[in-house]
Write an enzyme that holds these catalytic residues in place. Structure first.
Site, PDB file in Angstrom:
ATOM      1  N   HIS A 459       0.827  -1.209   0.000  1.00 29.20           N
ATOM      2  CA  HIS A 459       0.000   0.000   0.000  1.00 29.20           C
ATOM      3  C   HIS A 459       0.862   1.260   0.000  1.00 29.20           C
ATOM      4  O   HIS A 459       0.514   2.257  -0.627  1.00 29.20           O
ATOM      5  CB  HIS A 459      -0.930  -0.014   1.207  1.00 29.20           C
ATOM      6  CG  HIS A 459      -2.057  -0.994   1.067  1.00 29.20           C
ATOM      7  ND1 HIS A 459      -2.784  -1.467   2.124  1.00 29.20           N
ATOM      8  CD2 HIS A 459      -2.578  -1.600  -0.029  1.00 29.20           C
ATOM      9  CE1 HIS A 459      -3.708  -2.310   1.689  1.00 29.20           C
ATOM     10  NE2 HIS A 459      -3.600  -2.400   0.396  1.00 29.20           N
ATOM     11  N   GLU A 696     -11.392  -1.073 -28.728  1.00 29.23           N
ATOM     12  CA  GLU A 696     -10.734  -1.751 -27.603  1.00 29.23           C
ATOM     13  C   GLU A 696     -10.497  -3.230 -27.866  1.00 29.23           C
ATOM     14  O   GLU A 696      -9.698  -3.852 -27.173  1.00 29.23           O
ATOM     15  CB  GLU A 696     -11.603  -1.641 -26.351  1.00 29.23           C
ATOM     16  CG  GLU A 696     -11.814  -0.229 -25.861  1.00 29.23           C
ATOM     17  CD  GLU A 696     -12.790  -0.207 -24.701  1.00 29.23           C
ATOM     18  OE1 GLU A 696     -12.339  -0.230 -23.555  1.00 29.23           O
ATOM     19  OE2 GLU A 696     -14.013  -0.159 -24.971  1.00 29.23           O
ATOM     20  N   ASN A 719      -5.189   0.282 -23.616  1.00 32.29           N
ATOM     21  CA  ASN A 719      -4.987  -0.639 -22.483  1.00 32.29           C
ATOM     22  C   ASN A 719      -5.661  -1.979 -22.752  1.00 32.29           C
ATOM     23  O   ASN A 719      -5.047  -3.039 -22.685  1.00 32.29           O
ATOM     24  CB  ASN A 719      -5.555  -0.038 -21.190  1.00 32.29           C
ATOM     25  CG  ASN A 719      -4.938   1.299 -20.852  1.00 32.29           C
ATOM     26  OD1 ASN A 719      -4.143   1.833 -21.612  1.00 32.29           O
ATOM     27  ND2 ASN A 719      -5.294   1.854 -19.718  1.00 32.29           N
ATOM     28  N   ASP A 720      -6.974  -1.932 -23.055  1.00 28.89           N
ATOM     29  CA  ASP A 720      -7.686  -3.179 -23.344  1.00 28.89           C
ATOM     30  C   ASP A 720      -7.269  -3.767 -24.686  1.00 28.89           C
ATOM     31  O   ASP A 720      -7.145  -4.982 -24.823  1.00 28.89           O
ATOM     32  CB  ASP A 720      -9.201  -2.951 -23.312  1.00 28.89           C
ATOM     33  CG  ASP A 720      -9.776  -3.125 -21.908  1.00 28.89           C
ATOM     34  OD1 ASP A 720      -9.299  -4.021 -21.193  1.00 28.89           O
ATOM     35  OD2 ASP A 720     -10.666  -2.357 -21.522  1.00 28.89           O
ATOM     36  N   ARG A 730      -3.348  -7.523 -18.362  1.00 30.10           N
ATOM     37  CA  ARG A 730      -2.471  -6.390 -18.028  1.00 30.10           C
ATOM     38  C   ARG A 730      -2.306  -6.209 -16.537  1.00 30.10           C
ATOM     39  O   ARG A 730      -1.464  -5.428 -16.094  1.00 30.10           O
ATOM     40  CB  ARG A 730      -2.981  -5.091 -18.664  1.00 30.10           C
ATOM     41  CG  ARG A 730      -4.388  -4.695 -18.299  1.00 30.10           C
ATOM     42  CD  ARG A 730      -4.860  -3.571 -19.208  1.00 30.10           C
ATOM     43  NE  ARG A 730      -6.287  -3.346 -19.174  1.00 30.10           N
ATOM     44  CZ  ARG A 730      -6.869  -2.364 -18.509  1.00 30.10           C
ATOM     45  NH1 ARG A 730      -6.148  -1.536 -17.811  1.00 30.10           N
ATOM     46  NH2 ARG A 730      -8.169  -2.217 -18.547  1.00 30.10           N
ATOM     47  N   CYS A 767      -7.170   7.247 -26.235  1.00 21.80           N
ATOM     48  CA  CYS A 767      -7.425   7.640 -24.845  1.00 21.80           C
ATOM     49  C   CYS A 767      -6.807   6.671 -23.859  1.00 21.80           C
ATOM     50  O   CYS A 767      -6.965   6.822 -22.647  1.00 21.80           O
ATOM     51  CB  CYS A 767      -8.929   7.772 -24.583  1.00 21.80           C
ATOM     52  SG  CYS A 767      -9.856   6.253 -24.882  1.00 21.80           S
TER      53      CYS A 767
END
Length: 837
Positions: A459, A696, A719-720, A730, A767
């Protein structure tokens, strides 16, 4: 039906092949979460009563009902899988709730063909929902006809003393495999605890020969359950069925421990032969120099043992309440800033402070004569020992959260504030810092952090990255022997703590930092200006945001617009969906924050690993391949309708663009466009907002030309797209470093998307995280991307990068990159062609 000596024989309510429950194509039913039973693949279109009894529940949509037999057995009959989505169409109810029925009486008439065409499966369930009181014995083997004997239900010996139906004593259980990354540590355990607290039933988790109450966070963590382990969850009480279903779902949801953890190649300390350098693990990158300041924990004197019990209990209660108040303030602050990771960490801390196992241990020690300080410390240390004994790194790291609470509560008990001042530019060393320490040190402008212990997924590491505070962990105890105030260099990215830097090295670090600082100031000064390449190509640099507050930050940082507003922020952490009015106000606030600039608003993207309490979904084996994005909207069209209505009422509508997530075929786009047109007619609007599609999934990139024919713009979510193209999760700790959107395969899909869009005169934006990577900027510009949507702090940097590029040269060199062999090769070529100074 025969009902002799407490044995009830159920007749088949349908005709067709009989299936064991485990073979049903639905995990919730197959797992036994709803109860024991059988299934029939129906050949007829009328459900009949399997016994005499009373109808105690009828689903609003007519696809399911429950009958209570005269001996108290409760039998749920559920026609088809996922038939709730038909919303009652194709079902004709022939009975009402409360009606007394006889065996063989028709209950529901249904459209067999429609269910077969539109639903997941025709397989229909016959479930004994209070199977803790009854034993189920199948009779029919392969195929059965309506009215034939299907199964026997015998009262269990242990339950035979109960003459009346006693729901309060009901118990149900199910087995489930843990999919949480790293097992059942603090944050997933907090989710389980929160879920269990929503029901009156008592719930327990069983693993091996150990059990723990689901409302005890420490008890759950103390079971030492790892990722992939199979556990049994049991619930006893009036709402045990609902509690079990909710807990099975919560235990199966993948809550990702780390979204952005850098995967660092570590060098063992003993392999490092460089003098005066300690080797550690990078938890947060950065290069700093300054005096080392050692932070020590609170040491308590020996306990005298002569205390007033009531007084000590009151002192502990007051200290706990003080710390709870502090944590609630931290939580509120994190929520306002939409800092989800910080919020999750301190929500888990708050849950730990209310943990019965911890509080009972401390209370018991006080009642036996201990001081509140020592009772609290000992209770924490005992639980830490349990976690450390499990021998799993993640659980050892989570013991750090307990030590955080030990320090905080002890400070409150001792009346100690944060009682020291950091020297200017100090690099703080400690055995292991806690999350609350980190927040305090950040507020006091510490330059860097280094710890003897700790891990890159802790954390503290998450918070350090969020604060931009360079942090090294796992340096070993040698770091604690470095004299207070000694000048050091912390090179976190390379895992080095340099203990005796020369004056020249010190000067070099200062120079590097000054250069970076000056460049950032220059970039910020120009951030409000548009970004054009040297040969005049205009690139819009927009921002990814999740609230109006973030939109304001983006506007102040020079964003040309919002390239992605994630609307999920409105839907999570609540019991019910936001209504149309609340949504409209939230979207309007974002538009208002952006002045006269356009805002792209993505429709709700939940499902998969992003679950909503009020939108129960079946547990999915592969959540990222399941009900996500636009697929969820098709299952729950009323949610999307409400959102579209809210979006159509913002002003001015011309500045609002709507973006659809997880589209994989043209028909999905056409259906939403048609619905949007219908809503515009309903609302008497003459203007239509632009409608875009997120690219995506590889299918969307390959169909970009066809999608562009009907969409107003395309926005690539790298990302996807990366994880789907490369077939790598990922969030997988061992693969995250390889899920690189600069892989030639990804670049080819981006190129194909831009070519397809250009044929219809549509623009393409990016994006995903790749848009925020300055090394990738020239490649994206070269492939034909005209909008980059980045995190707000990076707007100035990316605009500056664009202004130094020649778009024609970018086009030529980017095409060559498509033929390279790997992401690593692409990155090396980018660094060569367009070096990052």
């Amino acid at each position: 039906m025969s009902n002799n000596n407490n044995v009830l024989t159920l007749s088949a309510p349908l005709s067709g092949p009989v299936l064991a429950l485990g073979n049903v194509p639905d995990e919730v039913f197959a797992s036994g979460a709803m109860g024991d039973g059988l299934a029939i693949d129906p050949l007829n279109d009328c459900l009949q009563a399997p016994c005499d009894g009373v109808i105690i529940h009828v689903a609003r949509t007519g696809h399911a009902l429950t009958i209570r037999a005269d001996n108290g057995a409760e039998v749920l009959m559920h026609v088809g899988i996922d038939t709730v989505e038909l919303n009652g169409e194709g079902f004709a109810l022939l009975v009402k709730e409360g009606a007394r029925v006889s065996e063989g009486q028709p209950l529901v008439q249904f459209d067999l063909d429609r269910i077969a065409r539109q639903c997941k499966s025709l397989v229909s369930l016959i479930i004994l929902t209070n199977s803790e009181r009854f034993e189920l014995q199948p009779i029919a083997s392969k195929t059965v006809k309506v009215g034939e004997a299907l199964m026997r239900i015998a009262v269990r010996t242990s339950a035979s003393v109960q003459t009346a139906v006693d729901n309060s004593a009901a118990e149900v259980a199910a087995c489930v495999r843990i999919t949480h990354r790293g097992g059942l540590h603090a944050r997933p355990a907090a989710l389980i605890r929160k879920t269990a607290q929503g029901f009156s039933s008592q719930s327990q988790l069983h693993f091996g020969d150990k059990s723990a109450a689901c409302d005890s966070l420490i008890g759950l963590m103390g079971l030492g359950i790892g990722e992939g382990d199979e556990v049994r969850v049991s619930c006893r009480g009036k709402d045990c069925e609902a509690a079990l279903q909710a807990l099975v779902a919560a235990l199966s949801v993948a809550v990702h421990e780390e979204h952005h953890a850098p995967v660092v190649a570590t060098t063992p300390r003993w392999a490092n032969t460089e003098a005066n350098v300690l080797q550690g693990v990078c938890a947060a990158p950065g290069l700093v120099c300054g005096p080392l300041f050692r932070l020590a924990g609170i040491e308590l004197p020996e306990d005298t043992g002569t205390h007033n019990v009531d007084e000590q209990l009151q002192r502990l209660d007051a200290a706990l309440e003080q710390v709870r108040g502090e944590i609630r303030n931290t939580l509120d602050h994190a929520r306002r800033r939409k800092n989800v990771e910080e919020e999750e960490i301190f929500a888990a801390h708050l849950a730990l402070l209310e943990d019965p196992a911890l509080l009972d241990a401390a209370t018991a020690a006080i009642e036996q004569g201990s001081a509140a300080t020592h009772a609290w410390r000992d209770a924490i240390q005992a639980q830490c020992a349990v976690l450390l004994a499990l021998g799993k790194p993640l659980f050892a790291e989570r013991a750090n959260d307990l030590r955080d609470l030990q320090q905080r509560v002890l400070r409150a008990l001792l009346g100690e504030a944060w009682h020291f001042e950091l020297p200017a530019g100090a690099i703080v060393s400690a055995h292991e810092l806690t999350p609350s320490d980190l927040l305090q040190l950040s507020a006091q402008r510490a330059a860097g952090i280094c710890m003897a212990e700790g891990g890159a997924t802790s954390h503290v590491a998450i918070l350090a990255r969020g604060k931009g505070l360079p942090c090294l962990v796992a340096l070993g105890s040698e770091v604690l022997d470095v004299p207070q105030g000694q000048r050091v260099v912390l090179d976190a990215a390379n895992g080095r703590l340099e203990l005796a830097p020369s004056d020249a090295r010190h000067a070099e670090v200062h120079q590097i930092r000054e250069t970076q600082k000056l460049r950032r100031q220059q970039q910020q000064a120009q951030a409000q200006q548009p970004a054009h390449t040297t040969d005049g190509v205009s690139i819009e640099v927009a921002a990814n945001v999740a609230s109006s507050a973030e939109a304001q930050v983006a506007f102040d940082n020079g964003a040309d617009g919002v390239g992605l507003l994630r609307t999920e922020f409105l839907f999570v952490d609540r019991r019910t969906a936001p209504d149309e009015q609340e949504q409209r106000q939230a979207y309007q606030a974002v538009l208002d924050a952006m002045g006269d600039k356009s805002v792209i608003i993505r429709t709700i993207d939940v499902g998969g690993d992003k679950q909503l309490d009020y939108l129960p979904l079946p547990v999915e084996a592969n959540p990222v391949l399941g009900l996500r994005g636009i697929r969820m909207a098709q299952v729950r069209p009323e949610l999307l309708d409400q959102q579209l209505r809210a979006l159509l009422q913002v002003s001015p509508l011309a500045r609002c663009r709507i973006l659809l997530p997880m589209v994989s075929e043209v028909d999905e786009l056409l259906q939403i466009r048609q619905r949007l047109d219908e809503l515009c007619v309903e609302l008497e609007l003459t203007q239509r907002p632009e409608l875009g599609v997120m690219i995506e999934v590889p299918a969307a990139a390959l169909m970009a030309e066809q999608l562009a024919r009907h969409a107003d713009f395309l926005s690539i979510g790298t990302n996807d797209l990366s994880q789907y193209t490369l077939a790598m999760d990922r969030d997988h700790a061992g693969l995250a470093a390889r899920v690189d959107a600069l892989h030639p395969a990804l670049l080819r899909l981006i190129a194909q998307t831009c070519i397809g869009a250009a044929k219809h005169g549509r623009w393409v934006g990016v994006c995903g995280a790749l848009a925020s990577d300055p090394l990738a900027t020239p490649v994206l510009v070269g492939l034909g991307v005209s909008e980059l949507s980045v995190s707000p702090p990076q707007i100035g940097e990316i605009k500056d990068r664009v202004r130094h590029l020649d778009a024609a040269q970018c086009r030529q060199l980017s095409l060559e990159l498509l033929d390279l062999s790997s992401a690593k090769a692409v990155r090396q070529a980018c660094q060569h062609h367009w070096p990052l100074s």
